[in-house]
Design a protein around this motif. Structure first.
Motif, PDB file in Angstrom:
ATOM      1  N   GLY A  28      42.568  22.695  40.266  1.00 22.94           N
ATOM      2  CA  GLY A  28      42.318  22.981  41.675  1.00 22.94           C
ATOM      3  C   GLY A  28      43.273  24.005  42.240  1.00 22.94           C
ATOM      4  N   VAL A  29      44.559  23.851  41.934  1.00 27.50           N
ATOM      5  CA  VAL A  29      45.547  24.809  42.447  1.00 27.50           C
ATOM      6  C   VAL A  29      45.329  26.189  41.838  1.00 27.50           C
ATOM      7  N   ALA A  30      44.988  26.237  40.556  1.00 26.48           N
ATOM      8  CA  ALA A  30      44.747  27.529  39.910  1.00 26.48           C
ATOM      9  C   ALA A  30      43.541  28.236  40.534  1.00 26.48           C
ATOM     10  N   LEU A  31      42.471  27.493  40.785  1.00 24.70           N
ATOM     11  CA  LEU A  31      41.294  28.103  41.418  1.00 24.70           C
ATOM     12  C   LEU A  31      41.606  28.571  42.823  1.00 24.70           C
ATOM     13  N   GLY A  36      41.779  32.781  45.780  1.00 28.22           N
ATOM     14  CA  GLY A  36      42.187  33.123  47.142  1.00 28.22           C
ATOM     15  C   GLY A  36      42.947  34.433  47.210  1.00 28.22           C
ATOM     16  N   HIS A  37      43.802  34.693  46.229  1.00 27.69           N
ATOM     17  CA  HIS A  37      44.576  35.945  46.220  1.00 27.69           C
ATOM     18  C   HIS A  37      43.657  37.160  46.092  1.00 27.69           C
ATOM     19  N   VAL A  38      42.714  37.100  45.154  1.00 30.39           N
ATOM     20  CA  VAL A  38      41.801  38.234  44.950  1.00 30.39           C
ATOM     21  C   VAL A  38      40.861  38.397  46.150  1.00 30.39           C
ATOM     22  N   ALA A  39      40.408  37.273  46.716  1.00 27.43           N
ATOM     23  CA  ALA A  39      39.502  37.349  47.864  1.00 27.43           C
ATOM     24  C   ALA A  39      40.188  37.955  49.078  1.00 27.43           C
ATOM     25  N   LEU A  40      41.459  37.638  49.298  1.00 28.06           N
ATOM     26  CA  LEU A  40      42.193  38.229  50.422  1.00 28.06           C
ATOM     27  C   LEU A  40      42.335  39.739  50.251  1.00 28.06           C
ATOM     28  N   THR A  41      42.582  40.176  49.022  1.00 28.78           N
ATOM     29  CA  THR A  41      42.662  41.621  48.775  1.00 28.78           C
ATOM     30  C   THR A  41      41.332  42.309  49.057  1.00 28.78           C
ATOM     31  N   GLY A  42      40.222  41.686  48.641  1.00 27.30           N
ATOM     32  CA  GLY A  42      38.911  42.258  48.929  1.00 27.30           C
ATOM     33  C   GLY A  42      38.582  42.265  50.403  1.00 27.30           C
ATOM     34  N   THR A  43      39.057  41.261  51.145  1.00 27.55           N
ATOM     35  CA  THR A  43      38.820  41.222  52.592  1.00 27.55           C
ATOM     36  C   THR A  43      39.502  42.387  53.287  1.00 27.55           C
ATOM     37  N   PHE A 142      31.991  34.689  56.084  1.00 32.82           N
ATOM     38  CA  PHE A 142      31.211  35.475  55.130  1.00 32.82           C
ATOM     39  C   PHE A 142      29.775  34.965  55.054  1.00 32.82           C
ATOM     40  N   TYR A 143      29.590  33.675  55.232  1.00 31.45           N
ATOM     41  CA  TYR A 143      28.225  33.147  55.222  1.00 31.45           C
ATOM     42  C   TYR A 143      27.432  33.667  56.411  1.00 31.45           C
ATOM     43  N   ASN A 144      28.060  33.768  57.576  1.00 32.01           N
ATOM     44  CA  ASN A 144      27.370  34.329  58.743  1.00 32.01           C
ATOM     45  C   ASN A 144      26.927  35.769  58.485  1.00 32.01           C
ATOM     46  N   MET A 145      27.811  36.542  57.864  1.00 28.99           N
ATOM     47  CA  MET A 145      27.454  37.938  57.564  1.00 28.99           C
ATOM     48  C   MET A 145      26.345  37.995  56.511  1.00 28.99           C
ATOM     49  N   TRP A 146      26.442  37.143  55.505  1.00 24.18           N
ATOM     50  CA  TRP A 146      25.421  37.136  54.462  1.00 24.18           C
ATOM     51  C   TRP A 146      24.070  36.686  55.019  1.00 24.18           C
ATOM     52  N   SER A 147      24.065  35.670  55.872  1.00 16.88           N
ATOM     53  CA  SER A 147      22.809  35.208  56.456  1.00 16.88           C
ATOM     54  C   SER A 147      22.204  36.256  57.391  1.00 16.88           C
ATOM     55  N   TYR A 199      30.406  40.813  47.854  1.00  7.44           N
ATOM     56  CA  TYR A 199      29.824  39.799  46.963  1.00  7.44           C
ATOM     57  C   TYR A 199      30.916  39.007  46.253  1.00  7.44           C
ATOM     58  N   LEU A 200      31.937  39.719  45.736  1.00 10.21           N
ATOM     59  CA  LEU A 200      33.001  39.051  45.000  1.00 10.21           C
ATOM     60  C   LEU A 200      33.858  38.189  45.927  1.00 10.21           C
ATOM     61  N   SER A 201      34.232  38.739  47.086  1.00 16.78           N
ATOM     62  CA  SER A 201      35.089  37.994  48.006  1.00 16.78           C
ATOM     63  C   SER A 201      34.390  36.746  48.514  1.00 16.78           C
ATOM     64  N   TYR A 202      33.103  36.847  48.815  1.00 15.72           N
ATOM     65  CA  TYR A 202      32.357  35.703  49.333  1.00 15.72           C
ATOM     66  C   TYR A 202      32.361  34.553  48.330  1.00 15.72           C
ATOM     67  N   HIS A 203      32.048  34.857  47.083  1.00 13.94           N
ATOM     68  CA  HIS A 203      31.987  33.801  46.074  1.00 13.94           C
ATOM     69  C   HIS A 203      33.373  33.307  45.680  1.00 13.94           C
ATOM     70  N   LEU A 204      34.382  34.175  45.733  1.00 15.72           N
ATOM     71  CA  LEU A 204      35.737  33.724  45.434  1.00 15.72           C
ATOM     72  C   LEU A 204      36.256  32.786  46.519  1.00 15.72           C
ATOM     73  N   TYR A 205      35.906  33.045  47.767  1.00 12.58           N
ATOM     74  CA  TYR A 205      36.295  32.124  48.840  1.00 12.58           C
ATOM     75  C   TYR A 205      35.644  30.750  48.645  1.00 12.58           C
ATOM     76  N   ILE A 206      34.408  30.744  48.182  1.00 16.18           N
ATOM     77  CA  ILE A 206      33.742  29.463  47.912  1.00 16.18           C
ATOM     78  C   ILE A 206      34.462  28.703  46.802  1.00 16.18           C
ATOM     79  N   VAL A 207      34.813  29.413  45.731  1.00 14.51           N
ATOM     80  CA  VAL A 207      35.516  28.772  44.618  1.00 14.51           C
ATOM     81  C   VAL A 207      36.902  28.305  45.060  1.00 14.51           C
ATOM     82  N   ALA A 208      37.595  29.117  45.892  1.00 17.46           N
ATOM     83  CA  ALA A 208      38.913  28.720  46.383  1.00 17.46           C
ATOM     84  C   ALA A 208      38.822  27.466  47.247  1.00 17.46           C
TER      85      ALA A 208
END
Length: 268
Positions: A28-31, A36-43, A142-147, A199-208
């Motif tokens: 859990g901590v690794a995910l 989270g680190h990669v998603a923040l960079t993409g944001t 991100f879900y609001n933007m995707w929807s 696309y990457l940031s949205y799914h990485l936030y979900i995994v985080a």
């Protein structure tokens, strides 16, 4: 004792509950930290490219994201050590290990350390509940933007002007109201949703977010294990105290009987 019996006895001393909780906590901590680190960079890349073209408008947000990334480094290091410590504590308080070491005796210091781990794990569990709720915020944005992008591609959207469908990130407080352009409409919004960063940031936030939830479950699991171990240490301490008193009383009784026999022998 044969090799097979030795292996079975050693495997019986493994605290499987603590081992499962440790693996779940590490996962859990690794995910959470990695995604989270990669998603923040993409944001930051999405904001700089499409919503805030002036560096001064998102300077505060960039500093906050960099601080959060440093905090992620600290969280990963701390929980790596804390998970190993809890696993070691599970090894030394497992009843199967105590059977392997027949001279095992609890101390006040050991019980205090177990109680401290229970309290600290409880505090960390409450804190991770907050982290889990906080990690759901970017997923919601991100879900609001995707929807919205999905609504643009629906047949109903063709009846109206696509350019009237917009996403304004300024209303979330991410960037100030004077930031330009601050919002994306129509085809520009569709292009953002089609980028790899979105696309990457949205799914990485979900995994985080899922990783934070797994960490909460692992800490609850650890809390149950530590509470059970602390109760066992407390009961074992009382049992050892009872056995010591019983041993002393039996020794005193034997001394009295031996002295009585000596007195009878002397009279005879």
């Amino acid at each position: 004792m044969g090799c097979f019996e030795c292996c079975i006895k050693c495997l019986g001393g493994v605290p499987y509950a603590s081992l499962v909780a440790t693996i779940l906590c590490f996962s859990g901590v690794a995910l959470f930290c990695g995604c989270g680190h990669v998603a923040l960079t993409g944001t930051v890349t999405i904001l700089e490219t499409h919503f805030s073209q002036t560096a001064a408008d998102h300077a505060v947000l960039t500093d906050v994201i960099q601080l959060m990334q440093y905090i992620i480094y600290g969280i990963a290091s701390f929980f790596f050590l804390y998970g190993i410590i809890l696993l070691a504590e599970g090894f030394y308080t497992t009843s199967a290990v105590k059977e392997l070491h027949s001279e095992f005796k609890t101390t006040i210091c050991g019980r205090c350390i177990s109680g401290m781990f229970v309290f600290l794990t409880y505090i960390l569990g409450v804190a991770w509940l907050g982290v889990f709720g906080f990690s759901a915020v970017p997923v919601f944005l991100f879900y609001n933007m995707w929807s919205t992008c999905a609504a643009m591609r629906s047949p109903v959207a063709n009846m109206t002007s696509v350019d009237s469908i917009c996403v304004d990130v300024r209303q979330y407080g991410i960037i100030p109201w004077n930031a330009t352009p601050g919002k994306a409409c129509g085809s520009t919004l569709g292009d953002i949703c089609n980028t790899s960063e979105f696309y990457l940031s949205y799914h990485l936030y979900i995994v985080a977010c899922a990783g934070a939830g797994a960490t909460v479950i692992a800490l609850i699991h650890f809390l149950m294990i530590l509470s059970a171990n602390w109760a066992y240490l407390k009961d074992a301490s009382h049992m050892h105290a009872y056995q010591d008193i019983k041993t002393r009383e039996e020794q005193e009784l034997q001394d009295i009987q031996s002295r009585s026999k000596e007195c009878l022998n002397s009279y005879s």
